[in-house]
Design an enzyme around this catalytic site. Structure first.
Site, mmCIF file in Angstrom:
data_model
loop_
_atom_site.group_PDB
_atom_site.id
_atom_site.type_symbol
_atom_site.label_atom_id
_atom_site.label_comp_id
_atom_site.label_asym_id
_atom_site.label_seq_id
_atom_site.Cartn_x
_atom_site.Cartn_y
_atom_site.Cartn_z
ATOM 1 N N ASP A 24 0.832 -1.212 0.000
ATOM 2 C CA ASP A 24 0.000 0.000 0.000
ATOM 3 C C ASP A 24 0.865 1.260 0.000
ATOM 4 O OD1 ASP A 24 -2.335 1.431 -0.007
ATOM 5 O OD2 ASP A 24 -2.818 1.088 2.102
ATOM 6 N N GLY A 25 0.323 2.318 -0.559
ATOM 7 C CA GLY A 25 0.977 3.630 -0.489
ATOM 8 C C GLY A 25 1.514 4.142 -1.814
ATOM 9 N N GLY A 27 -0.128 5.536 -4.286
ATOM 10 C CA GLY A 27 -0.742 6.817 -4.621
ATOM 11 C C GLY A 27 -0.086 7.959 -3.854
ATOM 12 N N ARG A 28 0.164 7.721 -2.567
ATOM 13 C CA ARG A 28 0.788 8.771 -1.749
ATOM 14 C C ARG A 28 2.232 9.009 -2.186
ATOM 15 N NH1 ARG A 28 -1.120 5.947 3.540
ATOM 16 N NH2 ARG A 28 -1.838 4.478 1.935
ATOM 17 N N ARG A 37 -1.121 9.177 -10.029
ATOM 18 C CA ARG A 37 -1.071 7.937 -9.249
ATOM 19 C C ARG A 37 -0.406 6.756 -9.985
ATOM 20 N NH1 ARG A 37 -4.206 7.498 -4.792
ATOM 21 N NH2 ARG A 37 -4.466 5.284 -5.229
ATOM 22 N N HIS A 41 2.280 3.366 -8.981
ATOM 23 C CA HIS A 41 2.123 1.928 -9.230
ATOM 24 C C HIS A 41 3.326 1.397 -10.014
ATOM 25 C CE1 HIS A 41 -1.786 2.291 -7.571
ATOM 26 N NE2 HIS A 41 -2.330 2.934 -8.590
ATOM 27 N N GLU A 71 -12.398 -4.549 -4.292
ATOM 28 C CA GLU A 71 -12.911 -3.183 -4.102
ATOM 29 C C GLU A 71 -12.181 -2.175 -4.993
ATOM 30 O OE1 GLU A 71 -12.055 -5.285 -1.563
ATOM 31 O OE2 GLU A 71 -14.097 -5.758 -0.916
ATOM 32 N N LEU A 135 10.435 -20.863 -4.354
ATOM 33 C CA LEU A 135 9.513 -19.924 -3.694
ATOM 34 C C LEU A 135 8.170 -19.969 -4.409
ATOM 35 C CD1 LEU A 135 9.041 -17.394 -1.741
ATOM 36 C CD2 LEU A 135 9.677 -15.997 -3.709
ATOM 37 N N ARG A 192 2.096 -4.735 6.325
ATOM 38 C CA ARG A 192 1.360 -3.720 5.567
ATOM 39 C C ARG A 192 2.219 -2.461 5.514
ATOM 40 N NH1 ARG A 192 -4.972 -2.365 4.823
ATOM 41 N NH2 ARG A 192 -4.653 -0.746 3.261
ATOM 42 N N ARG A 198 -5.315 -1.586 9.007
ATOM 43 C CA ARG A 198 -6.506 -2.391 8.727
ATOM 44 C C ARG A 198 -6.164 -3.507 7.736
ATOM 45 N NH1 ARG A 198 -7.625 2.791 6.877
ATOM 46 N NH2 ARG A 198 -7.178 3.078 4.671
#
Ligand code: IPE
Ligand code: IPE
Ligand code: MG
Length: 246
Positions: A24-25, A27-28, A37, A41, A71, A135, A192, A198
Site C-alpha cells: 500500500d501507499g 498513490g501517496r 497515481r 504503481h 474493491e 519460492l 502492511r 486495517r
C-alpha cells in the site's frame, strides 16, 4: 548493513514460512512527487522484485502479495487501465527471471473479471513458472476475502447437494481446502506498508494467527532490507496461539 541483517535473519533460524504483504501507499508516493497515481504503481514494481529476491535469500517458502482488491475495481477507469497495463508489463519483463530463480507464480482472485489480454498474460506466467520449487509467489488480484469465503461456502454446498459431502463433516480443514490458498500453510507474518492499520478484506480466514508488522514506508520505497527487518521483528515475537507461555 543489509547483508548483516540477512545474516541475523539466517542465524536466528525461525524464518516465517509464509509472508503476506499488503502493498500500500503507491498513490501517496506519487502525490509527494506531484505525479499522477499510476507513476506510483509503476515505481511499486521494483519493490515487488525486491521482496521476491529478499524472500528467496532469506529462505521464505511462500510469499503472498495483495496487488489489486475486488474493491479496487471501483477506482477510476484510467487508474485500473494503468494497473492492468503494468501487470502485463511486469509479466513480460519478469517471466524469464522468475523462472530462472525457481519461483512458481500463482494468481489468486476472481480472474474472470480481467480483460482477455491481462488474463492471457496471467495464465502464461503461471504456466511458465509452474515447475518452480524455491519460492511460491501468490499474487492476489481481483481478490476479496469475503468473496473467497462465500465461494468456498458455495462449493461446499454444491458438494453436499450432490450427495458427495455430509454437512456434518464440514470442518475448518474443509473450508481451508476450498480457499484459493488451499495448497499453502497460513501466513506467519503479515506486513502492511504505508502505515494503515486495517486488513482491507485480505485473507481474513488465513491471517487468524499471523503476526502483524506495519511500517510507515510507502510501497515503492520498500526494499529487501525492510523485508528482513520485518522478519527480525517477527523472530523476536512470542507466538502463543491462545496457550500460556512456556
Ligand atoms: C496500493 O497503493 C496499490 C493498490 C491498491 C492497487 P494505493 O493505490 O492504494 O496507494 P494509496 O493508498 O492511495 O497511497
Ligand atoms: C488494499 O489497499 C489493497 C491492496 C493493497 C491491493 P487499499 O488502498 O485498496 O485499501 P484501503 O482502501 O486503504 O482500505
Ligand atoms: Mg491504498
Amino acid at each position: 548493513m543489509s547483508d548483516e541483517l540477512l545474516r541475523q535473519v539466517q542465524l536466528h533460524g525461525s524464518v516465517p514460512a509464509h509472508i503476506a504483504i499488503i502493498m500500500d501507499g503507491n498513490g501517496r508516493w506519487a502525490r509527494t512527487r506531484a505525479l499522477p497515481r499510476p507513476f506510483g504503481h509503476k515505481a511499486g514494481m521494483s519493490a515487488v522484485r525486491e521482496v521476491v529476491e529478499g524472500a528467496l535469500a532469506a529462505g521464505v517458502e511462500v510469499l503472498t502479495l495483495f496487488a489489486f482488491s475486488q474493491e479496487n475495481w471501483q477506482r477510476p477507469a484510467e487508474e485500473i487501465g494503468a494497473l492492468m497495463d503494468l501487470l502485463e508489463e511486469y509479466i513480460t519483463r519478469e517471466t524469464q527471471d522468475l523462472r530462472a530463480q525457481g519461483v512458481a507464480v500463482r494468481f489468486l482472485g476472481d480472474l474472470d473479471r480481467l480483460g482477455p489480454s491481462a488474463r492471457a498474460a496471467v495464465d502464461r506466467l503461471m504456466e511458465h513458472t509452474a515447475a518452480g520449487s524455491k519460492l511460491a509467489l501468490n499474487i492476489c488480484i481481483s481478490y476479496g476475502s469475503r468473496a473467497e469465503l462465500t465461494r468456498a461456502a458455495r462449493l461446499l454446498a454444491a458438494e453436499a447437494a450432490a450427495g458427495r459431502l455430509d454437512p456434518a463433516e464440514i470442518d475448518e480443514e474443509a473450508i481451508s481446502r476450498h480457499l484459493y490458498t488451499a495448497a499453502f500453510p497460513d501466513p506467519d507474518l503479515l506486513i502492511r506498508t504505508s502505515g494503515e492499520l486495517r486488513l482491507s478484506n485480505f485473507l481474513l480466514w488465513q491471517l487468524a494467527y499471523a503476526e502483524i508488522f506495519v511500517t510507515s514506508v510507502l510501497w515503492p520505497d520498500f526494499t529487501r532490507a525492510h523485508l528482513w527487518e520485518a522478519i527480525r521483528a517477527y523472530q523476536q515475537r512470542e507466538r502463543r496461539f491462545g496457550k500460556v507461555s512456556l
